[in-house]
Design a protein around this motif. Sequence first.
Motif, PDB file in Angstrom:
ATOM      1  N   VAL A   1      56.252 129.518 -34.890  1.00 26.02           N
ATOM      2  CA  VAL A   1      56.216 128.988 -33.538  1.00 26.02           C
ATOM      3  C   VAL A   1      54.828 129.228 -32.972  1.00 26.02           C
ATOM      4  O   VAL A   1      54.332 130.358 -32.987  1.00 26.02           O
ATOM      5  CB  VAL A   1      57.282 129.672 -32.654  1.00 26.02           C
ATOM      6  N   LYS A   2      54.193 128.147 -32.489  1.00 22.52           N
ATOM      7  CA  LYS A   2      52.864 128.236 -31.871  1.00 22.52           C
ATOM      8  C   LYS A   2      52.902 127.460 -30.567  1.00 22.52           C
ATOM      9  O   LYS A   2      52.883 126.227 -30.579  1.00 22.52           O
ATOM     10  CB  LYS A   2      51.787 127.676 -32.795  1.00 22.52           C
ATOM     11  N   GLY A   3      52.965 128.174 -29.438  1.00 20.07           N
ATOM     12  CA  GLY A   3      53.022 127.517 -28.135  1.00 20.07           C
ATOM     13  C   GLY A   3      54.328 126.773 -27.966  1.00 20.07           C
ATOM     14  O   GLY A   3      55.407 127.351 -28.082  1.00 20.07           O
ATOM     15  N   ASP A   4      54.234 125.471 -27.693  1.00 20.72           N
ATOM     16  CA  ASP A   4      55.447 124.669 -27.532  1.00 20.72           C
ATOM     17  C   ASP A   4      55.775 123.871 -28.793  1.00 20.72           C
ATOM     18  O   ASP A   4      56.517 122.902 -28.741  1.00 20.72           O
ATOM     19  CB  ASP A   4      55.308 123.724 -26.333  1.00 20.72           C
ATOM     20  N   ARG A   5      55.260 124.298 -29.926  1.00 22.99           N
ATOM     21  CA  ARG A   5      55.503 123.619 -31.204  1.00 22.99           C
ATOM     22  C   ARG A   5      56.180 124.567 -32.193  1.00 22.99           C
ATOM     23  O   ARG A   5      55.874 125.762 -32.237  1.00 22.99           O
ATOM     24  CB  ARG A   5      54.205 123.119 -31.838  1.00 22.99           C
ATOM     25  N   VAL A   6      57.069 124.013 -32.995  1.00 18.65           N
ATOM     26  CA  VAL A   6      57.724 124.741 -34.082  1.00 18.65           C
ATOM     27  C   VAL A   6      57.337 124.030 -35.368  1.00 18.65           C
ATOM     28  O   VAL A   6      57.531 122.817 -35.497  1.00 18.65           O
ATOM     29  CB  VAL A   6      59.260 124.755 -33.913  1.00 18.65           C
ATOM     30  N   PHE A   7      56.766 124.774 -36.316  1.00 24.70           N
ATOM     31  CA  PHE A   7      56.333 124.206 -37.586  1.00 24.70           C
ATOM     32  C   PHE A   7      57.245 124.702 -38.703  1.00 24.70           C
ATOM     33  O   PHE A   7      57.500 125.898 -38.810  1.00 24.70           O
ATOM     34  CB  PHE A   7      54.880 124.591 -37.892  1.00 24.70           C
ATOM     35  N   LEU A   8      57.711 123.777 -39.537  1.00 21.80           N
ATOM     36  CA  LEU A   8      58.536 124.100 -40.694  1.00 21.80           C
ATOM     37  C   LEU A   8      57.768 123.683 -41.943  1.00 21.80           C
ATOM     38  O   LEU A   8      57.334 122.541 -42.046  1.00 21.80           O
ATOM     39  CB  LEU A   8      59.863 123.353 -40.642  1.00 21.80           C
ATOM     40  N   ASN A   9      57.591 124.612 -42.881  1.00 18.54           N
ATOM     41  CA  ASN A   9      56.869 124.335 -44.130  1.00 18.54           C
ATOM     42  C   ASN A   9      57.758 124.705 -45.309  1.00 18.54           C
ATOM     43  O   ASN A   9      58.521 125.672 -45.239  1.00 18.54           O
ATOM     44  CB  ASN A   9      55.584 125.161 -44.219  1.00 18.54           C
ATOM     45  N   GLY A  10      57.608 123.966 -46.406  1.00 19.67           N
ATOM     46  CA  GLY A  10      58.357 124.277 -47.610  1.00 19.67           C
ATOM     47  C   GLY A  10      58.126 123.246 -48.693  1.00 19.67           C
ATOM     48  O   GLY A  10      57.380 122.280 -48.512  1.00 19.67           O
ATOM     49  N   ILE A  11      58.817 123.461 -49.824  1.00 16.85           N
ATOM     50  CA  ILE A  11      58.656 122.549 -50.949  1.00 16.85           C
ATOM     51  C   ILE A  11      59.888 121.666 -51.154  1.00 16.85           C
ATOM     52  O   ILE A  11      59.816 120.675 -51.871  1.00 16.85           O
ATOM     53  CB  ILE A  11      58.328 123.305 -52.255  1.00 16.85           C
ATOM     54  N   ASP A  12      61.004 122.017 -50.537  1.00 15.41           N
ATOM     55  CA  ASP A  12      62.230 121.236 -50.693  1.00 15.41           C
ATOM     56  C   ASP A  12      62.487 120.446 -49.416  1.00 15.41           C
ATOM     57  O   ASP A  12      62.814 121.008 -48.373  1.00 15.41           O
ATOM     58  CB  ASP A  12      63.413 122.149 -50.996  1.00 15.41           C
ATOM     59  N   LYS A  13      62.322 119.133 -49.483  1.00 16.66           N
ATOM     60  CA  LYS A  13      62.445 118.279 -48.304  1.00 16.66           C
ATOM     61  C   LYS A  13      63.849 118.320 -47.728  1.00 16.66           C
ATOM     62  O   LYS A  13      64.042 118.230 -46.515  1.00 16.66           O
ATOM     63  CB  LYS A  13      62.059 116.845 -48.673  1.00 16.66           C
ATOM     64  N   ARG A  14      64.844 118.473 -48.564  1.00 16.57           N
ATOM     65  CA  ARG A  14      66.233 118.533 -48.111  1.00 16.57           C
ATOM     66  C   ARG A  14      66.475 119.789 -47.272  1.00 16.57           C
ATOM     67  O   ARG A  14      67.128 119.733 -46.228  1.00 16.57           O
ATOM     68  CB  ARG A  14      67.163 118.499 -49.320  1.00 16.57           C
ATOM     69  N   GLU A  15      65.943 120.942 -47.715  1.00 16.82           N
ATOM     70  CA  GLU A  15      66.095 122.186 -46.962  1.00 16.82           C
ATOM     71  C   GLU A  15      65.363 122.125 -45.621  1.00 16.82           C
ATOM     72  O   GLU A  15      65.862 122.623 -44.610  1.00 16.82           O
ATOM     73  CB  GLU A  15      65.582 123.370 -47.773  1.00 16.82           C
ATOM     74  N   LEU A  16      64.177 121.514 -45.603  1.00 11.74           N
ATOM     75  CA  LEU A  16      63.433 121.375 -44.357  1.00 11.74           C
ATOM     76  C   LEU A  16      64.186 120.501 -43.359  1.00 11.74           C
ATOM     77  O   LEU A  16      64.279 120.831 -42.177  1.00 11.74           O
ATOM     78  CB  LEU A  16      62.050 120.773 -44.623  1.00 11.74           C
ATOM     79  N   GLY A  17      64.730 119.398 -43.815  1.00  9.66           N
ATOM     80  CA  GLY A  17      65.482 118.509 -42.943  1.00  9.66           C
ATOM     81  C   GLY A  17      66.729 119.160 -42.381  1.00  9.66           C
ATOM     82  O   GLY A  17      67.075 118.980 -41.210  1.00  9.66           O
TER      83      GLY A  17
END
Length: 180
Positions: free
Chosen positions: A131-147
């Motif tokens: 979490v940075k300010g008013d943004r939430v960033f999601l990172n990973g290698i599995d697109k299904r898990e990120l979604g």
Amino acid sequence: MIKWEEVSSFEVPKEVKLSIEDNVVHVSGKLGQVSRILRDNYVRVRLETGKIKVESSKKNRRSHGISGTWESELKNMFQGVTKGFEYEMKIDYTHFPTRVSVRGNTVLIENFLGERSPRQARIIGNTKVSVKGDRVFLNGIDKRELGETASNIERATKIKGFDLRVFQDGIYLLTGGSQI
């Protein structure tokens, strides 16, 4: 004897290692490993000298749809283990400042609409949430898990009993599935 016809075939990238064992596809690259179960009675995946072939024993809409889905799943797996994926979400509030933090494998959403108890969203798999300010960033290698993680966060801030055109507070997806 079943006659299998090739529906599609595509190259395996050189920086990716792929193995298929009992309908389970394992893809590994420089960022990690992703596995997926691809099981169907009429569609199969074969590895043949640096190429993946998706084959079907029936010519109908269902088999064609499954083979297209598997092809895109495999391409997303290749992209995930080589480049990775990133989702960006925006925290939106009007009156009560919402605080979002990450604790273990849950995202805590505090002071949402002035509520006393925090709302929680579960992080799926190996997804990294920051979490940075008013943004939430999601990172990973599995697109299904990120979604799935992004939908858990969005669902945790769902407002019931109010007019959604007026009360637009929540955490919403800005961009999805972009490469890092």
